[in-house]
Design a protein around this motif. Structure first.
Motif, mmCIF file in Angstrom:
data_model
loop_
_atom_site.group_PDB
_atom_site.id
_atom_site.type_symbol
_atom_site.label_atom_id
_atom_site.label_comp_id
_atom_site.label_asym_id
_atom_site.label_seq_id
_atom_site.Cartn_x
_atom_site.Cartn_y
_atom_site.Cartn_z
ATOM 1 N N GLN A 5 0.827 -1.040 0.090
ATOM 2 C CA GLN A 5 0.003 -0.048 0.093
ATOM 3 C C GLN A 5 0.847 1.316 0.014
ATOM 4 N N ALA A 6 1.964 1.050 0.811
ATOM 5 C CA ALA A 6 3.030 2.384 0.707
ATOM 6 C C ALA A 6 3.348 2.626 -0.586
ATOM 7 N N ALA A 7 4.016 1.465 -1.375
ATOM 8 C CA ALA A 7 4.287 1.570 -2.728
ATOM 9 C C ALA A 7 3.469 2.072 -3.458
ATOM 10 N N ASP A 8 2.219 1.561 -3.531
ATOM 11 C CA ASP A 8 0.861 2.241 -4.294
ATOM 12 C C ASP A 8 0.824 3.831 -4.021
ATOM 13 N N ALA A 9 0.849 4.129 -2.895
ATOM 14 C CA ALA A 9 0.681 5.626 -2.741
ATOM 15 C C ALA A 9 1.935 6.480 -3.311
ATOM 16 N N ILE A 10 3.064 5.889 -3.231
ATOM 17 C CA ILE A 10 4.104 6.792 -3.852
ATOM 18 C C ILE A 10 4.125 6.801 -5.330
ATOM 19 N N GLU A 11 3.697 5.492 -5.787
ATOM 20 C CA GLU A 11 3.704 5.531 -7.137
ATOM 21 C C GLU A 11 2.500 6.361 -7.734
ATOM 22 N N GLN A 12 1.390 6.428 -6.899
ATOM 23 C CA GLN A 12 0.413 7.321 -7.586
ATOM 24 C C GLN A 12 0.563 8.670 -7.607
ATOM 25 N N VAL A 13 1.321 9.268 -6.523
ATOM 26 C CA VAL A 13 1.481 10.660 -6.528
ATOM 27 C C VAL A 13 2.381 10.944 -7.962
ATOM 28 N N LEU A 14 3.348 9.947 -8.274
ATOM 29 C CA LEU A 14 4.263 10.280 -9.304
ATOM 30 C C LEU A 14 3.170 10.257 -10.903
ATOM 31 N N LEU A 15 2.363 9.321 -10.932
ATOM 32 C CA LEU A 15 1.569 8.971 -11.818
ATOM 33 C C LEU A 15 0.602 10.455 -12.052
ATOM 34 N N ASP A 16 0.127 11.129 -10.753
ATOM 35 C CA ASP A 16 -0.605 12.101 -10.746
ATOM 36 C C ASP A 16 0.074 13.376 -11.099
ATOM 37 N N GLY A 17 1.469 13.288 -11.274
ATOM 38 C CA GLY A 17 2.205 14.425 -12.089
ATOM 39 C C GLY A 17 3.136 15.105 -10.975
ATOM 40 N N LEU A 18 3.316 14.568 -9.834
ATOM 41 C CA LEU A 18 4.140 15.085 -8.814
ATOM 42 C C LEU A 18 5.859 15.238 -9.744
ATOM 43 N N VAL A 97 9.748 2.723 -1.681
ATOM 44 C CA VAL A 97 10.385 3.488 -2.767
ATOM 45 C C VAL A 97 11.021 2.609 -3.666
ATOM 46 N N THR A 98 12.007 1.906 -2.899
ATOM 47 C CA THR A 98 12.737 0.931 -3.496
ATOM 48 C C THR A 98 11.872 -0.196 -4.526
ATOM 49 N N ALA A 99 10.725 -0.506 -3.778
ATOM 50 C CA ALA A 99 9.930 -1.670 -4.224
ATOM 51 C C ALA A 99 9.289 -1.005 -5.548
ATOM 52 N N VAL A 100 8.857 0.348 -5.522
ATOM 53 C CA VAL A 100 8.471 1.070 -6.816
ATOM 54 C C VAL A 100 9.735 1.001 -7.931
ATOM 55 N N ALA A 101 10.810 1.127 -7.789
ATOM 56 C CA ALA A 101 11.820 1.311 -8.512
ATOM 57 C C ALA A 101 11.985 -0.254 -9.085
ATOM 58 N N LEU A 102 12.190 -1.258 -8.016
ATOM 59 C CA LEU A 102 12.741 -2.626 -8.666
ATOM 60 C C LEU A 102 11.537 -3.228 -9.369
ATOM 61 N N ARG A 103 10.153 -2.762 -8.868
ATOM 62 C CA ARG A 103 9.093 -3.466 -9.751
ATOM 63 C C ARG A 103 9.310 -3.288 -11.346
ATOM 64 N N PRO A 120 16.386 -2.429 10.951
ATOM 65 C CA PRO A 120 14.929 -2.254 10.500
ATOM 66 C C PRO A 120 14.659 -2.113 8.981
ATOM 67 N N GLN A 121 15.763 -1.512 8.119
ATOM 68 C CA GLN A 121 15.522 -1.255 6.866
ATOM 69 C C GLN A 121 15.754 -2.555 5.908
ATOM 70 N N ALA A 122 16.477 -3.596 6.574
ATOM 71 C CA ALA A 122 16.739 -4.665 5.843
ATOM 72 C C ALA A 122 15.452 -5.555 6.050
ATOM 73 N N TYR A 123 14.761 -5.613 7.251
ATOM 74 C CA TYR A 123 13.566 -6.310 7.385
ATOM 75 C C TYR A 123 12.332 -5.794 6.554
ATOM 76 N N GLY A 124 12.390 -4.510 6.483
ATOM 77 C CA GLY A 124 11.254 -3.460 5.720
ATOM 78 C C GLY A 124 11.533 -4.012 4.234
ATOM 79 N N HIS A 125 12.868 -3.951 3.735
ATOM 80 C CA HIS A 125 13.115 -4.146 2.227
ATOM 81 C C HIS A 125 12.479 -5.715 2.059
ATOM 82 N N LEU A 126 13.163 -6.528 2.598
ATOM 83 C CA LEU A 126 12.747 -7.873 2.357
ATOM 84 C C LEU A 126 11.178 -7.914 2.235
ATOM 85 N N ASP A 127 10.336 -7.445 3.234
ATOM 86 C CA ASP A 127 9.039 -7.474 3.245
ATOM 87 C C ASP A 127 8.419 -6.696 2.011
ATOM 88 N N ALA A 128 8.987 -5.625 1.584
ATOM 89 C CA ALA A 128 8.405 -5.003 0.522
ATOM 90 C C ALA A 128 8.684 -5.727 -0.831
#
Length: 289
Positions: A5-18, A97-103, A120-128
């Motif tokens: 959901q966080a990745a989708d939120a970041i992706e959406q603001v970019l698609l919306d023109g940010l 953010v990493t997930a959006v790029a690596l997708r 914490p970032q390693a755990y978060g990246h694995l989950d994402a």
């Protein structure tokens, strides 16, 4: 909020023109304990500011290295709407953010992740990344054996084959993710296969880097924003990258406007930007979090 959901939120603001190039620069203030970071951002509907502390001595006494709070405001009136845990927000949005790029940058069959770091970032990246890549194997590389094995055990509980390894594991990687406090390169960039994608998220200082010049000079280069990268991305600056014409930004990648070559590594360098915090905090608020 889930990492997806966080990745989708970041992706959406970019698609919306940010435009990530228009984001205000981060303010960094040296304080006795370490560093205080101020990161404001605004859109028509929301505004916000993150105040984050970076305290290198904290882990030795059992406290997180990154501290802070996020104040979310109503855009038209600037009235406060919510106060969020800044460290938790950072731990969520950076992997997103990493997930959006690596997708978009990872090979469709990318299954082997080499993960540098065990915080914490390693755990978060694995989950994402589990949400965007068909991972089956994880190799954890970290300075201390106990945290590395704990992360590998966590990966095994998620159904992955996971081991603790050495930097040479990048020679067999599909994905390499660096989320460490290292100030010098973690591995030999010549070992990274052409099919692989590398992401480095651990530093935002021009004199710190996690990857070497060999990798940077081999790779296609992607960043959140050219302006931010040329101010803060030591991984790129130390390799002699000084011009925006060699970099693609995240908005262009999300909109499908950039080449993604398969005959050389792809390197995504993230320094963290305030618009990302705002995108995720606003979505948390919209969901009633």
């Amino acid at each position: 909020m889930t990492p997806a959901q966080a990745a989708d939120a970041i992706e959406q603001v970019l698609l919306d023109g940010l435009d990530p190039e228009a984001g205000p620069a981060r303010s960094a203030v040296a304080v006795p304990a370490g560093e205080l970071l101020l990161m404001p951002a605004a859109s028509d509907r929301y505004a916000g500011v993150k105040i984050a502390g970076v305290v290198p001595a904290n882990p030795a006494v059992g406290l997180p290295r990154i501290t802070g709070s996020y104040l979310l405001l109503d855009g038209p009136t600037l009235q406060p709407l919510a106060l969020l845990d800044g460290a938790a927000l950072t731990a969520l949005r950076t992997p997103a953010v990493t997930a959006v790029a690596l997708r978009r940058l990872a090979a469709p069959d990318a299954e082997h992740l080499v993960l540098f770091g065990a915080g914490p970032q390693a755990y978060g990246h694995l989950d994402a990344l589990l949400g965007v890549c068909p991972l089956t194997r994880v190799t954890v590389v970290a300075r201390r054996a106990e945290p590395a094995e704990a992360l590998a055990a966590y990966a095994r509980r998620l159904g992955l084959e996971a081991v603790v390894g050495t930097p040479s594991a990048v020679a067999h990687a599909d994905l390499v993710v660096c989320c460490t406090t290292a100030r010098t390169p973690l591995f030999d960039g010549a070992l990274v296969p052409d099919r692989a994608v590398v992401a480095a998220v651990g530093s935002h200082e021009p004199d710190a880097r996690e990857v070497d010049a060999v990798l940077v000079r081999r790779a296609a280069l992607y960043v959140e924003a050219r302006a931010a990268a040329l101010r803060e991305a030591g991984d790129l600056l130390a390799a002699g990258v000084t011009g925006a014409d060699t970099l693609w930004n995240l908005a262009e990648l999300v909109r499908g406007e950039v080449p993604v070559p398969a005959d050389r590594p792809r390197f995504f360098k993230s320094v963290g930007m305030a618009w990302q915090d705002l995108a995720v905090a606003a979505e948390v608020h919209r969901q009633g979090g």
